[in-house]
Design an enzyme around this catalytic site. Sequence first.
Site, PDB file in Angstrom:
ATOM      1  N   CYS A  95     -60.404 -34.823   7.432  1.00  0.00           N
ATOM      2  CA  CYS A  95     -60.478 -35.671   6.240  1.00  0.00           C
ATOM      3  C   CYS A  95     -59.423 -36.781   6.281  1.00  0.00           C
ATOM      4  O   CYS A  95     -59.558 -37.707   7.071  1.00  0.00           O
ATOM      5  CB  CYS A  95     -60.353 -34.820   4.995  1.00  0.00           C
ATOM      6  SG  CYS A  95     -61.103 -35.592   3.564  1.00  0.00           S
ATOM      7  N   HIS A 194     -63.453 -29.093   4.942  1.00  0.00           N
ATOM      8  CA  HIS A 194     -62.402 -28.115   4.657  1.00  0.00           C
ATOM      9  C   HIS A 194     -63.067 -26.741   4.674  1.00  0.00           C
ATOM     10  O   HIS A 194     -64.283 -26.618   4.872  1.00  0.00           O
ATOM     11  CB  HIS A 194     -61.771 -28.394   3.291  1.00  0.00           C
ATOM     12  CG  HIS A 194     -61.131 -29.738   3.201  1.00  0.00           C
ATOM     13  ND1 HIS A 194     -60.056 -30.089   3.992  1.00  0.00           N
ATOM     14  CD2 HIS A 194     -61.430 -30.822   2.459  1.00  0.00           C
ATOM     15  CE1 HIS A 194     -59.712 -31.336   3.720  1.00  0.00           C
ATOM     16  NE2 HIS A 194     -60.524 -31.804   2.807  1.00  0.00           N
TER      17      HIS A 194
END
Length: 234
Positions: A95, A194
């Site tokens: 990310c 995630h």
Amino acid sequence: MSLTIQIAHLYGNIMNTYGDYGNIVALRYYAKMLGIVVNDKVVSLGDPLVADEYDFMLFGGGQDFEEKVLAPDFRQKASIMQEYIENGGPMLAVCGGYQMLGQYFVMSNGEKISGLGVLPHYTVNQANSRFIGNITIKNAKTQEIYHGFENHQGRTFLGTGEQPLGEVISGHGNNGEDQSEGVIYQNVFGTYFHGPILTRNGNLAKRLLKIILNRKLPEKNWDTLIDPLPAESF
Ligand code: GLN
């Protein structure tokens, strides 16, 4: 004496919002089955980065603000990072960490931050929206399916020489438009997942472990040792 894998956890003390340290825990879990020790060290603001000391690098996710804070320090490490990456250095960038490897990142408030500039992708913003939720993708080459959770305002577009980590089956992915998610460039795996991604996807954890060990000790047939390990999804 046990074989040891050394991991650099880039900006691990400030890019830790989403628990991506769990990716190191996952690698340690599989390495331990082979009697291999995994050590990790945070390399953050003002810290020297001696890339030759490391077999793997993790750059986790975080808030726009922290990305702005670390950007100047990370750019000072650009030549070291470029040599490591272009020499096939293995890395997982998640990310915000993934975003910062690219040309630039636009924060939700519209402020444009220069990235490391080593990978061709770039990231633009969503002023009043975020991509949040479960996500599933499929890698075209391996046909492996990966599951995770995404939470990002940035929209990333890949550049020349970059392949997606996978095609979106459900969720948003890089930008919600072109069905791509993440990036593979040399031995750099970038993703919005995630979970952490490697605890949710043992098949990918084992794939990264093979890359690390084949590069560190090429004379050993790591595939025969790693393939039989269980591919957990915690
Ligand atoms: N701050 C970045 C964004 O919102 C990255 C978020 C993250 O690391 N999950 O797009």
